[in-house]
Design an enzyme around this catalytic site. Structure first.
Site, mmCIF file in Angstrom:
data_model
loop_
_atom_site.group_PDB
_atom_site.id
_atom_site.type_symbol
_atom_site.label_atom_id
_atom_site.label_comp_id
_atom_site.label_asym_id
_atom_site.label_seq_id
_atom_site.Cartn_x
_atom_site.Cartn_y
_atom_site.Cartn_z
ATOM 1 N N LYS A 33 0.846 -1.195 0.000
ATOM 2 C CA LYS A 33 0.000 0.000 0.000
ATOM 3 C C LYS A 33 0.878 1.239 0.000
ATOM 4 C CE LYS A 33 -4.589 -0.451 1.982
ATOM 5 N NZ LYS A 33 -5.396 -0.284 3.187
HETATM 6 O O1 G3P Z 1 -8.937 0.008 3.701
HETATM 7 C C1 G3P Z 1 -8.968 1.323 4.182
HETATM 8 C C2 G3P Z 1 -9.838 1.398 5.356
HETATM 9 O O2 G3P Z 1 -9.301 0.592 6.335
HETATM 10 C C3 G3P Z 1 -10.115 2.722 5.933
HETATM 11 O O3 G3P Z 1 -11.288 2.549 6.643
HETATM 12 O O4 G3P Z 1 -12.987 2.980 8.322
HETATM 13 O O5 G3P Z 1 -10.622 3.729 8.707
HETATM 14 O O6 G3P Z 1 -12.054 4.866 7.033
HETATM 15 P P1 G3P Z 1 -11.767 3.610 7.741
#
Ligand code: G3P
Length: 216
Positions: free
Chosen positions: A83
């Site tokens: 990533k």
């Molecule tokens: O894959 C990216 C994701 O983990 C971000 O999610 O819920 O932290 O916005 P969030």
């Protein structure tokens, strides 16, 4: 649409993999922190369970550092993709890693133009963050739609991962729009299985089976 699991929690991964629906896993530093595990050991363990693409994020901000970290991470297992946050340095790193045959997942994508640049640099995946866009009063799904359309228009091989998924409607809408992958938190996966009419239907069938004295 393929379902990836968005977690670094080994128990959640084992459980969801046993359902037969998980094709890959995405992690990030926040998820690693929640899992409280050693980075390399944890990524190795996830790869052994999933046997599909597993994203591990770099920490460096400069392209040289990103490439070095990406090489280290990709040595953990052949299924690891790296990533890389979208930035100018990130694009440089994606270009180099693509030439080295190391798969990348360009992350923290909040606009279709960012995804276009990442795909042009050779990213294997682009990850638009739907929930975080919605949180700021924007329409995350609109960005997914634009990205899917642009990558299709120009025949990019880059796959779209709908990320920052907060609820089952996000998964449904991403699938309707043609996203290649949705990376879904375990709690959302559990909600996707459930429906009150299914529960009621099972209860009724069991009651009728009892009344009929059915045996298998
Ligand atoms: O894959 C990216 C994701 O983990 C971000 O999610 O819920 O932290 O916005 P969030």
């Amino acid at each position: 649409m393929k379902i990836f699991l968005d977690t670094a929690n080994i128990e959640e991964i084992k459980e969801a993999v046993s359902w037969g629906i998980v094709r890959g896993v995405t992690t990030n530093p926040t998820l690693m922190n929640r899992a409280k595990a050693d980075y390399a050991t944890s990524i190795k363990e996830i790869c052994e369970i999933v046997k599909g693409p597993v994203s591990a994020e770099v920490l460096a901000q400069d392209s040289e550092g990103m490439v070095k970290e990406a090489q280290k991470l990709s040595e953990i297992d052949k299924h690891v993709n790296v990533k890389i946050p979208i930035s100018i340095e990130g694009l440089k790193a994606i270009k180099e890693l693509s030439a080295l045959g190391i798969k990348t997942n360009c992350t923290l994508i909040f606009s279709a133009n960012q995804a276009l640049l990442a795909a042009s640099a050779g990213a294997t995946y682009v990850s638009p963050f739907i929930g975080r866009l919605d949180d700021t009063g924007n329409d995350g799904m609109e960005v997914v739609a634009d990205i899917v359309q642009i990558l299709e228009n120009y025949d990019f091989k880059t796959e779209v991962i709908a990320a920052s998924i907060r609820h089952p409607m996000h998964v449904l809408e991403a699938a309707m729009l043609g996203a290649d992958i949705a990376t879904v938190p375990f709690a959302v996966l559990q909600k996707m299985v459930q429906h009150p009419l299914t529960d009621r239907g099972i209860k009724l069938f069991l009651e009728d089976a009892k009344k009929a004295g059915l045996k298998i």
